[in-house]
Design an enzyme around this catalytic site. Structure first.
Site, PDB file in Angstrom:
ATOM      1  N   ASP A  13       0.868  -1.180   0.000  1.00 28.68           N
ATOM      2  CA  ASP A  13       0.000   0.000   0.000  1.00 28.68           C
ATOM      3  C   ASP A  13       0.901   1.225   0.000  1.00 28.68           C
ATOM      4  O   ASP A  13       1.784   1.346   0.870  1.00 28.68           O
ATOM      5  CB  ASP A  13      -0.874   0.032   1.252  1.00 28.68           C
ATOM      6  CG  ASP A  13      -1.914  -1.093   1.290  1.00 28.68           C
ATOM      7  OD1 ASP A  13      -1.813  -2.024   0.485  1.00 28.68           O
ATOM      8  OD2 ASP A  13      -2.811  -1.018   2.143  1.00 28.68           O
ATOM      9  N   ASP A 132     -15.779  -3.313   0.173  1.00 32.94           N
ATOM     10  CA  ASP A 132     -15.164  -2.963   1.456  1.00 32.94           C
ATOM     11  C   ASP A 132     -16.283  -2.653   2.429  1.00 32.94           C
ATOM     12  O   ASP A 132     -17.063  -1.723   2.200  1.00 32.94           O
ATOM     13  CB  ASP A 132     -14.257  -1.738   1.268  1.00 32.94           C
ATOM     14  CG  ASP A 132     -13.232  -1.956   0.161  1.00 32.94           C
ATOM     15  OD1 ASP A 132     -12.778  -3.095   0.008  1.00 32.94           O
ATOM     16  OD2 ASP A 132     -12.908  -0.998  -0.558  1.00 32.94           O
TER      17      ASP A 132
HETATM   18  O1  LIG Z   1      -7.593  -1.235  -1.517  1.00 33.30           O
HETATM   19  C1  LIG Z   1      -7.946  -0.043  -1.412  1.00 33.30           C
HETATM   20  O2  LIG Z   1      -8.366   0.603  -2.399  1.00 33.30           O
HETATM   21  C2  LIG Z   1      -7.848   0.666  -0.074  1.00 33.30           C
HETATM   22  C3  LIG Z   1      -8.409   1.924   0.059  1.00 33.30           C
HETATM   23  C4  LIG Z   1      -8.319   2.583   1.291  1.00 33.30           C
HETATM   24  C5  LIG Z   1      -7.701   2.003   2.383  1.00 33.30           C
HETATM   25  C6  LIG Z   1      -7.143   0.735   2.238  1.00 33.30           C
HETATM   26  C7  LIG Z   1      -7.219   0.072   1.025  1.00 33.30           C
HETATM   27  N1  LIG Z   1      -6.677  -1.179   0.864  1.00 33.30           N
HETATM   28  C8  LIG Z   1      -5.987  -1.851   1.887  1.00 33.30           C
HETATM   29  C9  LIG Z   1      -5.643  -3.204   1.494  1.00 33.30           C
HETATM   30  O3  LIG Z   1      -5.937  -3.720   0.451  1.00 33.30           O
HETATM   31  C10 LIG Z   1      -4.793  -3.953   2.509  1.00 33.30           C
HETATM   32  O4  LIG Z   1      -3.524  -3.993   1.954  1.00 33.30           O
HETATM   33  C11 LIG Z   1      -5.310  -5.342   2.727  1.00 33.30           C
HETATM   34  O5  LIG Z   1      -6.640  -5.301   3.130  1.00 33.30           O
HETATM   35  C12 LIG Z   1      -4.424  -6.111   3.728  1.00 33.30           C
HETATM   36  O6  LIG Z   1      -4.909  -6.025   5.061  1.00 33.30           O
HETATM   37  P1  LIG Z   1      -4.041  -6.591   6.298  1.00 33.30           P
HETATM   38  O7  LIG Z   1      -3.543  -7.948   5.919  1.00 33.30           O
HETATM   39  O8  LIG Z   1      -5.009  -6.645   7.452  1.00 33.30           O
HETATM   40  O9  LIG Z   1      -2.933  -5.601   6.520  1.00 33.30           O
END
Ligand SMILES: O=C(O)c1ccccc1NCC(=O)[C@H](O)[C@H](O)COP(=O)(O)O
Length: 243
Positions: A13, A132
Site C-alpha cells: 500500500d 469494502d
Molecule cells: O484497496 C484499497 O483501495 C484501499 C483503500 C483505502 C484504504 C485501504 C485500502 N486497501 C488496503 C488493502 O488492500 C490492505 O492492503 C489489505 O486489506 C491487507 O490487510 P491486512 O492484511 O489486514 O494488513
C-alpha cells in the site's frame, strides 16, 4: 485431481511514495515500511505469484502515486492487482496500460454504477470489484463514505457480469485479528464468482482457515500487516497453503 490452493497476494500500500500499513484503513494511522519497489521485489523474490498494489493517496483523494505504481507494476514479473482511485476512463486506462493483470474498482461501483458496468462489460476478467464493508454496509472513497448494502450491490454486480470480488472487512484490516470467515462464507453463498479475502490475516492458521474456504469460492487472500510485522514469512505462508 488436486484441489486448487489458495492464492496469496502480498500487499504493498503506497502513501506519499512510501510503503505503509494502515489500521482499519484510516488515513493518518500509517506505519511506514520504506521503499514500495523494494517491498514488491522482495515479495516477488520470496515466491509470490501475485502482488496487491494500492495507491492510498488516490483512494483517499490526497494526491496520487500513479507514476510510482506504474513503475513498480512494470518492474514485476508476477501478476499485479492494482487498487486505489480508479474511478473514470482516464484512471482506468492508465491503470490497465501499466500491464497489470487486473484492477480493483471500489468507489466507482458504488457512485457511478453505470460506468463500472461498462468497465466490466469491456474488460471482463481484468476488472475486480472491491467490496469494502463494515457489517454489511459498503464503503467508498478510501472507506470514508457510505455506499449501500453489500448483498444488494453484489446481486447487481453479478447480473452485470462481474468476474471477481475482493472482500475486505474494514474492522479487521491492519489489525492482525484474523479474517472475517463468516462474512466470507456469506459472500460465497451469495455469489458464484471467485472471492479474494482481504483484511486481518495474522497467522499461518488464518491462512489454513481461509484455505478451507477454497471449495466455497475463496480464491485468494491478500496479506499485508502480518508480513510486514514478520508474524510469518511469505515462504512459510506459501508452504502453509500448499500443505
Ligand atoms: O484497496 C484499497 O483501495 C484501499 C483503500 C483505502 C484504504 C485501504 C485500502 N486497501 C488496503 C488493502 O488492500 C490492505 O492492503 C489489505 O486489506 C491487507 O490487510 P491486512 O492484511 O489486514 O494488513
Amino acid at each position: 485431481m488436486t484441489a486448487p490452493t489458495l492464492e496469496l497476494l502480498p500487499a504493498v500500500d503506497v502513501r506519499d511514495g512510501q510503503a505503509v500499513r494502515l489500521v482499519h484503513g484510516v488515513s493518518g494511522s500509517e506505519t511506514s515500511y520504506g521503499s514500495p519497489l523494494e517491498a514488491a521485489l522482495a515479495w516477488q523474490a520470496s515466491g509470490a505469484e501475485w502482488l496487491h498494489l494500492v495507491d492510498l493517496d488516490a483512494a483517499f483523494g490526497t494526491g496520487d502515486n500513479r507514476s510510482l505504481v506504474a513503475e513498480i507494476t512494470r518492474a514485476m514479473d508476477i501478476k499485479v492487482e492494482l487498487s486505489g482511485g480508479i474511478r473514470d476512463d482516464a484512471t482506468l486506462a492508465a491503470a490497465l496500460a501499466t500491464g497489470c493483470t487486473r484492477v480493483n474498482l471500489g468507489t466507482a461501483a458504488l457512485e457511478t454504477p453505470e460506468w463500472a458496468a461498462k468497465a466490466i462489460a469491456e474488460h471482463g476478467d481484468r476488472i475486480a470489484i472491491g467490496l469494502d464493508v463494515r457489517g454489511t454496509t459498503l464503503k467508498g472513497r478510501g472507506w470514508t463514505s457510505e455506499g449501500g448494502d453489500l448483498y444488494e450491490t453484489l446481486a447487481r454486480l453479478d447480473s452485470e457480469g462481474c468476474a471477481r470480488y475482493v472482500v475486505t472487512d474494514i474492522g479487521k484490516d491492519g489489525t492482525l485479528t484474523g479474517p472475517n470467515l463468516e462474512l466470507l462464507r456469506n459472500v460465497c453463498a451469495a455469489t458464484d464468482r471467485p472471492v479474494v479475502a482481504s483484511g486481518g490475516v495474522s497467522s499461518l492458521d488464518d491462512l489454513r482457515a481461509l484455505s478451507e474456504l477454497v471449495p466455497l469460492g475463496v480464491e485468494g487472500a491478500i496479506v499485508g500487516k502480518a508480513l510486514y510485522a514478520k508474524a510469518f514469512t511469505l515462504e512459510e505462508a506459501l508452504e502453509a497453503v500448499r500443505a
